[in-house]
Design an enzyme around this catalytic site. Sequence first.
Site, PDB file in Angstrom:
ATOM      1  N   LYS A  22      17.116   5.288 -13.728  1.00 28.02           N
ATOM      2  CA  LYS A  22      18.593   5.292 -13.840  1.00 28.02           C
ATOM      3  C   LYS A  22      18.995   6.022 -15.119  1.00 28.02           C
ATOM      4  CE  LYS A  22      20.723   1.692 -15.766  1.00 28.02           C
ATOM      5  NZ  LYS A  22      21.656   1.955 -16.903  1.00 28.02           N
ATOM      6  N   ASN A  23      18.292   5.718 -16.224  1.00 28.61           N
ATOM      7  CA  ASN A  23      18.728   6.260 -17.514  1.00 28.61           C
ATOM      8  C   ASN A  23      18.280   7.697 -17.753  1.00 28.61           C
ATOM      9  OD1 ASN A  23      20.084   3.935 -17.923  1.00 28.61           O
ATOM     10  ND2 ASN A  23      18.602   3.031 -19.322  1.00 28.61           N
ATOM     11  N   ARG A  92      28.777   3.346 -18.830  1.00 27.80           N
ATOM     12  CA  ARG A  92      28.553   3.808 -20.208  1.00 27.80           C
ATOM     13  C   ARG A  92      28.278   5.306 -20.209  1.00 27.80           C
ATOM     14  NH1 ARG A  92      29.133   2.957 -25.737  1.00 27.80           N
ATOM     15  NH2 ARG A  92      27.529   4.135 -26.838  1.00 27.80           N
ATOM     16  N   CYS A 116      27.603  -2.245 -19.695  1.00 26.31           N
ATOM     17  CA  CYS A 116      27.382  -3.681 -19.852  1.00 26.31           C
ATOM     18  C   CYS A 116      27.892  -4.174 -21.212  1.00 26.31           C
ATOM     19  CB  CYS A 116      25.886  -4.001 -19.713  1.00 26.31           C
ATOM     20  SG  CYS A 116      25.344  -3.876 -18.013  1.00 26.31           S
ATOM     21  N   ARG A 121      29.081  -1.344 -28.858  1.00 24.42           N
ATOM     22  CA  ARG A 121      28.691  -0.043 -28.278  1.00 24.42           C
ATOM     23  C   ARG A 121      29.663   1.078 -28.698  1.00 24.42           C
ATOM     24  NH1 ARG A 121      26.248  -0.817 -22.324  1.00 24.42           N
ATOM     25  NH2 ARG A 121      24.880   0.843 -23.073  1.00 24.42           N
ATOM     26  N   PRO A 122      29.806   1.297 -29.985  1.00 28.74           N
ATOM     27  CA  PRO A 122      30.704   2.358 -30.445  1.00 28.74           C
ATOM     28  C   PRO A 122      30.182   3.740 -30.039  1.00 28.74           C
ATOM     29  CG  PRO A 122      29.405   1.526 -32.279  1.00 28.74           C
ATOM     30  CD  PRO A 122      29.098   0.647 -31.104  1.00 28.74           C
ATOM     31  N   ILE A 123      31.019   4.772 -30.244  1.00 28.85           N
ATOM     32  CA  ILE A 123      30.581   6.148 -29.931  1.00 28.85           C
ATOM     33  C   ILE A 123      30.752   7.052 -31.164  1.00 28.85           C
ATOM     34  CG2 ILE A 123      31.008   6.029 -27.437  1.00 28.85           C
ATOM     35  CD1 ILE A 123      33.706   7.443 -27.991  1.00 28.85           C
ATOM     36  N   ASP A 124      30.760   6.426 -32.324  1.00 33.31           N
ATOM     37  CA  ASP A 124      30.992   7.208 -33.554  1.00 33.31           C
ATOM     38  C   ASP A 124      29.952   8.307 -33.769  1.00 33.31           C
ATOM     39  OD1 ASP A 124      29.324   4.885 -33.833  1.00 33.31           O
ATOM     40  OD2 ASP A 124      29.241   5.270 -35.975  1.00 33.31           O
ATOM     41  N   LEU A 125      28.703   8.020 -33.416  1.00 34.61           N
ATOM     42  CA  LEU A 125      27.650   9.037 -33.629  1.00 34.61           C
ATOM     43  C   LEU A 125      27.857  10.238 -32.703  1.00 34.61           C
ATOM     44  CD1 LEU A 125      24.585   6.645 -34.016  1.00 34.61           C
ATOM     45  CD2 LEU A 125      25.923   7.730 -35.830  1.00 34.61           C
ATOM     46  N   ASP A 305      15.790  -3.110 -23.180  1.00 32.10           N
ATOM     47  CA  ASP A 305      16.123  -3.309 -21.753  1.00 32.10           C
ATOM     48  C   ASP A 305      15.151  -4.231 -21.041  1.00 32.10           C
ATOM     49  OD1 ASP A 305      17.430   0.067 -21.172  1.00 32.10           O
ATOM     50  OD2 ASP A 305      18.228  -1.676 -22.231  1.00 32.10           O
ATOM     51  N   VAL A 327      18.628  -4.259 -31.236  1.00 32.03           N
ATOM     52  CA  VAL A 327      19.394  -3.073 -30.828  1.00 32.03           C
ATOM     53  C   VAL A 327      20.838  -3.392 -30.469  1.00 32.03           C
ATOM     54  CG1 VAL A 327      19.472  -1.143 -29.186  1.00 32.03           C
ATOM     55  CG2 VAL A 327      17.262  -1.940 -30.060  1.00 32.03           C
ATOM     56  N   ARG A 397      23.804  -2.059 -10.667  1.00 35.58           N
ATOM     57  CA  ARG A 397      24.007  -0.863 -11.518  1.00 35.58           C
ATOM     58  C   ARG A 397      22.673  -0.140 -11.722  1.00 35.58           C
ATOM     59  NH1 ARG A 397      28.386  -2.491 -16.078  1.00 35.58           N
ATOM     60  NH2 ARG A 397      28.788  -0.292 -15.929  1.00 35.58           N
TER      61      ARG A 397
HETATM   62  C1  EPZ Z   1      21.186   3.736 -23.563  1.00 32.90           C
HETATM   63  O1  EPZ Z   1      22.430   3.184 -23.920  1.00 32.90           O
HETATM   64  C2  EPZ Z   1      20.832   3.086 -22.217  1.00 32.90           C
HETATM   65  N1  EPZ Z   1      21.842   3.417 -21.225  1.00 32.90           N
HETATM   66  C3  EPZ Z   1      20.754   1.561 -22.386  1.00 32.90           C
HETATM   67  O2  EPZ Z   1      20.341   1.015 -21.138  1.00 32.90           O
HETATM   68  C4  EPZ Z   1      19.688   1.246 -23.437  1.00 32.90           C
HETATM   69  O3  EPZ Z   1      19.667  -0.142 -23.665  1.00 32.90           O
HETATM   70  C5  EPZ Z   1      20.038   1.972 -24.748  1.00 32.90           C
HETATM   71  O4  EPZ Z   1      20.165   3.394 -24.510  1.00 32.90           O
HETATM   72  C6  EPZ Z   1      18.971   1.761 -25.814  1.00 32.90           C
HETATM   73  O5  EPZ Z   1      17.739   2.175 -25.336  1.00 32.90           O
HETATM   74  C7  EPZ Z   1      21.834   4.640 -20.667  1.00 32.90           C
HETATM   75  O6  EPZ Z   1      21.012   5.477 -20.975  1.00 32.90           O
HETATM   76  C8  EPZ Z   1      22.891   4.903 -19.644  1.00 32.90           C
HETATM   77  P1  EPZ Z   1      22.339   3.671 -27.858  1.00 32.90           P
HETATM   78  P2  EPZ Z   1      23.267   3.803 -25.178  1.00 32.90           P
HETATM   79  O7  EPZ Z   1      23.380   4.694 -28.110  1.00 32.90           O
HETATM   80  O8  EPZ Z   1      23.113   5.268 -25.193  1.00 32.90           O
HETATM   81  C9  EPZ Z   1      24.576   1.804 -31.554  1.00 32.90           C
HETATM   82  C10 EPZ Z   1      20.358  -0.512 -19.369  1.00 32.90           C
HETATM   83  O9  EPZ Z   1      20.227  -1.740 -19.294  1.00 32.90           O
HETATM   84  N2  EPZ Z   1      25.405   3.018 -31.493  1.00 32.90           N
HETATM   85  O10 EPZ Z   1      20.907   3.994 -28.111  1.00 32.90           O
HETATM   86  O11 EPZ Z   1      24.609   3.222 -25.142  1.00 32.90           O
HETATM   87  C11 EPZ Z   1      24.924   0.849 -30.410  1.00 32.90           C
HETATM   88  O12 EPZ Z   1      26.004   0.039 -30.736  1.00 32.90           O
HETATM   89  C12 EPZ Z   1      21.218   0.087 -20.466  1.00 32.90           C
HETATM   90  O13 EPZ Z   1      19.829   0.322 -18.591  1.00 32.90           O
HETATM   91  C13 EPZ Z   1      26.292   3.263 -32.521  1.00 32.90           C
HETATM   92  O14 EPZ Z   1      26.399   2.479 -33.466  1.00 32.90           O
HETATM   93  O15 EPZ Z   1      22.445   3.144 -26.375  1.00 32.90           O
HETATM   94  C14 EPZ Z   1      23.667   0.048 -30.231  1.00 32.90           C
HETATM   95  O16 EPZ Z   1      23.661  -1.007 -31.169  1.00 32.90           O
HETATM   96  C15 EPZ Z   1      21.809  -0.960 -21.378  1.00 32.90           C
HETATM   97  N3  EPZ Z   1      27.072   4.389 -32.475  1.00 32.90           N
HETATM   98  C16 EPZ Z   1      22.566   1.044 -30.583  1.00 32.90           C
HETATM   99  O17 EPZ Z   1      23.212   2.117 -31.298  1.00 32.90           O
HETATM  100  C17 EPZ Z   1      26.991   5.272 -31.435  1.00 32.90           C
HETATM  101  O18 EPZ Z   1      27.717   6.299 -31.455  1.00 32.90           O
HETATM  102  C18 EPZ Z   1      21.849   1.608 -29.379  1.00 32.90           C
HETATM  103  O19 EPZ Z   1      22.774   2.344 -28.648  1.00 32.90           O
HETATM  104  C19 EPZ Z   1      26.078   5.000 -30.393  1.00 32.90           C
HETATM  105  C20 EPZ Z   1      25.291   3.871 -30.440  1.00 32.90           C
END
Ligand code: EPZ
Length: 427
Positions: A22-23, A92, A116, A121-125, A305, A327, A397
Amino acid sequence: MEEFFIIGGNRLQGEVEIDSAKNSLLPLIACCILIEGQVRLEQAVAYSDVKAMCKIIEHLGGKTWWEGGDLVVDCLALTADDVPNELASCVRASIFCLGPILARNGSVKIAYPGGCDIGLRPIDLHLEGARKLGAKVVEKNGYIYASKQKMEGVDIILSFASVGATENLVMLALAAKGTTRIFGAAKEPEIVDLANFINKAGGNVKGAGSDVIVIEGGKKLHGISYKPIPDRIEAGTFLIAGAMCGGEIAVKGAKEEHNRELFAKLSKTACQIRCENDTIILSRKQKLKSFGEIETGVYPAFPTDLQSQMTALACVCEGYSLIIENVFEARNKHICGLKKLGGELISKNGIIIAKGKEKLFGAQVSATDLRGGAALVLAGLVSEGYTTVDNIHYIDRGYYKLEDKFSALGGIVKRVKSEKKEGNCMG
Ligand code: EPZ
């Protein structure tokens, strides 16, 4: 509304074939926005998150269809550069469209993503990286407005190895003139899959899987046929189910190198694991012992996950287990359902302590997120009597026909209409 009806107590026996990840599928579908032609994603799977991404592609003016088990995405003629809230908030991965739409059209208006509820889950990065690449980015009224001024290759340092931000910025960097280097990049197998996809389509991305990814911008991508990697989290979920239920299962199509951390932990619980080509065979005949502790982190650390599923396992292992979730700050809602089933757990600030029990007892529980829901199914499979898990749209999902796969292994999981009426609970 549907729910799973589960009768616990059966050992699992037989073979299960793992679906495509999926991812991986989700960022690959977003990346199709950059390709003015047809892309065939081989043996793709109609997860509900995949269907949500297809709706976004169609809103943009692209076409998607299923052909003999493959998903075809055609973004030859895109007619829009916006993703409205009703589409973006379903998944997401909608945020993965920001980079490609901006790169292709020069402007984008996209609502905040869904996904979920496992933390803020911010998007600042994602947005900081886009600005570094030269985009003008404004957040207003729940939307992100971005436009492409002159985009030049640049060095980006990620303060956290965010999977989504890495994927978004790799795709956006394709539109920047010159070389972009992403330091502190995520190293998940899905990142490598995206890079392989882009390179096959004519791009030039090096270093994926390491913490420095180098992207050469300005190359036009062309249509391809591509087979995504298998879903390591689905594979892990079945292996944990096999550990919990006992018996012997063969998980076909899983890559050993994607789940090494899990194997190390499961081997401590009296499971035997062996790998034969692309099949992982797990058997458990002795009494389950605790795996000790797990601590989630970015790849190759133990995957977040699989944390919920391991917490379910901890409920039925002899001894105490410690689970540290690093995480996502709110990835512990599955504790409520596990406790209802008789699990003995305490949870505070991302730390879970579980005391293993001889037995769990069936109950009516509710999924709160994708992996938490899967954890409740696993617990139901080992609970005495019957269990119902509702809100299974969360589970759909990221698992496709999960009930059929468990039934084929001897588990009793049926998808039924939910007794739970909408709005039962007032207030
Ligand atoms: C991806 O989510 C996966 N989803 C998630 O899988 C997975 O748990 C996660 O990566 C970590 O491996 C998809 O690929 C669709 P992150 P993503 O950005 O990209 C913080 C599942 O169950 N962060 O690595 O949203 C955030 O808050 C799902 O299949 C920022 O602070 O994960 C979190 O604490 C759930 N700023 C951490 O990083 C940002 O701009 C990890 O988030 C982005 C993220």
